[in-house]
Scaffold this motif. Structure first.
Motif, PDB file in Angstrom:
ATOM      1  N   ASN A  26     -13.179 -38.951   4.017  1.00 17.63           N
ATOM      2  CA  ASN A  26     -13.851 -40.140   3.496  1.00 17.63           C
ATOM      3  C   ASN A  26     -12.919 -40.988   2.647  1.00 17.63           C
ATOM      4  OD1 ASN A  26     -16.270 -39.319   4.650  1.00 17.63           O
ATOM      5  ND2 ASN A  26     -16.751 -38.029   2.902  1.00 17.63           N
TER       6      ASN A  26
ATOM      7  N   LEU B  66     -14.130 -43.837   0.362  1.00 16.00           N
ATOM      8  CA  LEU B  66     -14.725 -43.627  -0.950  1.00 16.00           C
ATOM      9  C   LEU B  66     -13.784 -44.067  -2.056  1.00 16.00           C
ATOM     10  CD1 LEU B  66     -16.429 -40.140  -0.588  1.00 16.00           C
ATOM     11  CD2 LEU B  66     -17.526 -42.367  -0.697  1.00 16.00           C
TER      12      LEU B  66
ATOM     13  N   VAL C 229     -22.306 -38.229   7.218  1.00 13.39           N
ATOM     14  CA  VAL C 229     -21.235 -38.785   6.390  1.00 13.39           C
ATOM     15  C   VAL C 229     -20.712 -40.069   7.017  1.00 13.39           C
ATOM     16  CG1 VAL C 229     -19.028 -38.303   5.296  1.00 13.39           C
ATOM     17  CG2 VAL C 229     -20.672 -36.455   5.682  1.00 13.39           C
TER      18      VAL C 229
ATOM     19  N   ALA D 211     -22.589 -43.462   2.301  1.00 12.46           N
ATOM     20  CA  ALA D 211     -21.949 -43.469   0.984  1.00 12.46           C
ATOM     21  C   ALA D 211     -22.511 -44.586   0.111  1.00 12.46           C
ATOM     22  CB  ALA D 211     -20.447 -43.621   1.144  1.00 12.46           C
ATOM     23  N   TYR D 212     -22.711 -45.755   0.706  1.00 13.46           N
ATOM     24  CA  TYR D 212     -23.281 -46.875  -0.039  1.00 13.46           C
ATOM     25  C   TYR D 212     -24.699 -46.550  -0.510  1.00 13.46           C
ATOM     26  CZ  TYR D 212     -25.128 -51.466  -1.210  1.00 13.46           C
ATOM     27  OH  TYR D 212     -25.726 -52.504  -1.869  1.00 13.46           O
TER      28      TYR D 212
ATOM     29  N   TYR E 156     -26.083 -43.667  -0.995  1.00 11.53           N
ATOM     30  CA  TYR E 156     -26.160 -42.600  -1.987  1.00 11.53           C
ATOM     31  C   TYR E 156     -26.115 -43.181  -3.395  1.00 11.53           C
ATOM     32  CZ  TYR E 156     -25.993 -38.396   0.886  1.00 11.53           C
ATOM     33  OH  TYR E 156     -26.325 -37.369   1.728  1.00 11.53           O
TER      34      TYR E 156
ATOM     35  N   PRO F  79     -14.271 -35.771  -0.508  1.00 12.77           N
ATOM     36  CA  PRO F  79     -15.494 -36.574  -0.598  1.00 12.77           C
ATOM     37  C   PRO F  79     -16.114 -36.567  -1.988  1.00 12.77           C
ATOM     38  CG  PRO F  79     -16.033 -34.453   0.298  1.00 12.77           C
ATOM     39  CD  PRO F  79     -14.539 -34.452   0.079  1.00 12.77           C
TER      40      PRO F  79
ATOM     41  N   GLN G  99     -17.216 -37.663  -5.379  1.00 13.30           N
ATOM     42  CA  GLN G  99     -17.345 -38.970  -6.013  1.00 13.30           C
ATOM     43  C   GLN G  99     -17.339 -38.882  -7.527  1.00 13.30           C
ATOM     44  OE1 GLN G  99     -20.786 -39.665  -3.201  1.00 13.30           O
ATOM     45  NE2 GLN G  99     -20.124 -41.772  -3.504  1.00 13.30           N
TER      46      GLN G  99
ATOM     47  N   HIS H 288     -26.740 -42.010  -8.628  1.00  7.83           N
ATOM     48  CA  HIS H 288     -26.384 -41.350  -7.372  1.00  7.83           C
ATOM     49  C   HIS H 288     -27.523 -40.397  -7.000  1.00  7.83           C
ATOM     50  CE1 HIS H 288     -24.257 -38.786  -4.510  1.00  7.83           C
ATOM     51  NE2 HIS H 288     -23.199 -39.575  -4.573  1.00  7.83           N
TER      52      HIS H 288
ATOM     53  N   ASN I 125     -24.746 -32.695   1.793  1.00  9.55           N
ATOM     54  CA  ASN I 125     -23.518 -33.493   1.736  1.00  9.55           C
ATOM     55  C   ASN I 125     -22.777 -33.371   0.413  1.00  9.55           C
ATOM     56  OD1 ASN I 125     -23.635 -34.339   4.381  1.00  9.55           O
ATOM     57  ND2 ASN I 125     -24.764 -36.208   3.903  1.00  9.55           N
TER      58      ASN I 125
ATOM     59  N   ASN J 161     -20.139 -37.237  -1.025  1.00  8.42           N
ATOM     60  CA  ASN J 161     -20.739 -37.716   0.216  1.00  8.42           C
ATOM     61  C   ASN J 161     -20.094 -36.974   1.383  1.00  8.42           C
ATOM     62  OD1 ASN J 161     -21.020 -40.057   2.572  1.00  8.42           O
ATOM     63  ND2 ASN J 161     -22.768 -39.830   1.215  1.00  8.42           N
TER      64      ASN J 161
END
Length: 428
Positions: A26, A29, A56, A61-62, A64, A117, A119, A143, A391, A410
């Motif tokens: 990812n 990210l 994924v 990701a957005y 989440y 991944p 974050q 999140h 995830n 993510n």
């Protein structure tokens, strides 16, 4: 038409079942650690879908970090002064070596690797923030917790139990009249809490990929989609339709359906919406940094099994309620000694390997946890416990070491954060 719906449903569920190490590359990210550009946000929101949320993807990701743009949400309110925990970075956390499958990597390198991944990650020891890093989000972003939210429901049950309003050895139907006549009717609450109901509700790749499974029907109802038969059930209809498979108490059969049933019981006992119960009993009593959010099904149910969203630090503060440093964030003790003991000594060890999740976690931790209990996925022989979310979300608690490790992601990391968190605790 039926064939079309079967194809759509099967596609959705097959996508939901894809969570692999290969999908966790990812790099994008790292490009959004300071937020999204406006045009990028518009594009990702416009192309969002449930499969992209469950797997994924850039859209996932957005969402989440912005789930309220895709699901209706209720607010979980904070109140009072914000508790600012002291920051005291400790080098041993950053340099702690994680060994996994003949690989060695320092904790900080695991968190910040370009292909990771992760974050955000926070480590709190004795009430102090000893590690804090946000490689793929901002500290103030809300999140989604995913299944890390499940212990919120179990804590509410424990509180109601201590008030004499719930007896966990009584059945679901004793508190929820709607369960009468269903196969939930005679299931004891303790078996729902420990995910050993014997109902046909286990949640795993096989069940997600099969549109005829009870769990798949529950999942599409939650999203407001028609099931494989073309019927658009309410969330509660799909939940109450789950049938008996075997006798309760015989296996650890992980399922979000269990937690959702706890949510209905909590609302029935309190007469309040779940978001209000969480606000009044937990969030407003802890010095949280921000309001949280609770996702809603189309019929308005709070999706307590996974769709709580908050700042990472606030999830870590929730974890602190289970440690000796609970009084750093709350004037009142919200997790009693009895509730903590129920987690650490509850569950049935012989049931742990009988199901999908137990053996998976044995492999991730490279050791065998004692059991699962009260919605926590793994309770260790030394009294530590862990909860994970789809995830790559995680919350690890060590009451004995006064340690909390919390993380958002993510995608599942090539080196499991489960093993990393456990390694930090064992190093103390």
């Amino acid at each position: 038409m039926k064939k079309f719906l079967q194809t759509c449903c099967a596609g959705l569920l097959a996508a939901a079942a894809v969570v692999s190490a290969e999908s966790a590359t990812n790099g994008y990210l790292r490009d959004v650690a300071d937020g999204y550009a406006a045009e990028t946000a518009y594009q990702l929101r416009a192309s969002w879908s449930l499969p992209k949320f469950l797997t994924v993807t850039p859209e996932g990701a957005y969402s989440y970090l912005h789930l309220a743009e895709n699901f209706p949400h209720a607010t979980i309110y904070r109140a009072g002064p914000v508790v600012e925990l002291p920051r005291k970075p400790e080098r041993w956390v950053k340099t702690q070596e994680i060994t996994w499958q003949d690989k060695k990597q320092q904790f900080h390198d695991l968190i910040t690797a370009q292909d990771s991944p992760l974050q955000g990650a926070v480590v709190i020891h004795r009430g102090k923030v000893v590690y804090e890093e946000y490689p793929g989000m901002r500290p103030f972003d809300n999140h989604v917790w995913m299944s890390n939210a499940k212990p919120v429901a179990s804590l509410l049950i424990a509180q109601l139990q201590e008030e004499g309003r719930i007896d966990v050895n009584k059945t679901v139907a004793d508190y929820l009249p709607a369960a009468i006549g269903s196969d939930w009717e005679k299931i004891k609450l303790i078996d729902v809490l420990n995910m050993q109901t014997g109902l046909d509700l286990e949640e795993g790749p096989e069940q997600r990929a099969n549109p005829n499974s009870s769990f798949a029907r529950f999942m599409v109802a939650e999203a407001g989609l028609p099931n494989v038969d073309g019927v658009r059930e309410t969330h509660n209809q799909a939940l109450l339709a789950i049938v008996k498979l075997r006798e309760p108490g015989s296996a650890f059969e992980y399922s979000s359906a269990n937690t959702q049933m706890l949510g209905l019981v909590i609302e029935a006992v309190t007469g309040q919406r779940l978001a209000d119960v969480v606000s009044e009993r937990i969030w407003m009593k802890v010095g949280m940094e921000g309001d949280a959010q609770l996702g809603l099904s189309p019929q308005g149910n709070g999706i307590i099994h996974g769709l709580i969203s908050s700042r990472l630090m606030d999830m870590a503060k929730f974890g602190m309620l289970y440690t000796p440093s609970w009084n750093r964030v709350s004037k009142a003790r919200l997790v009693s000694e009895k509730a903590l003991n129920d987690i650490r000594t509850g569950g049935q060890p012989e049931n742990y390997p009988r199901g999908v999740l137990g053996p998976k976690l044995q492999k991730l931790f490279a050791e065998t946890p004692r059991a699962n209990a009260y919605q926590w996925d793994a309770v260790f022989h030394d009294g530590d416990f862990y909860k994970g979310g789809m995830n790559g979300q995680g919350l690890y608690i060590s009451p004995e070491k006064d340690l909390v490790v919390a993380w958002f992601a993510n995608g599942f990391s090539p080196v499991p954060m489960e093993k990393a968190a456990r390694s930090l605790a064992l190093a103390l």
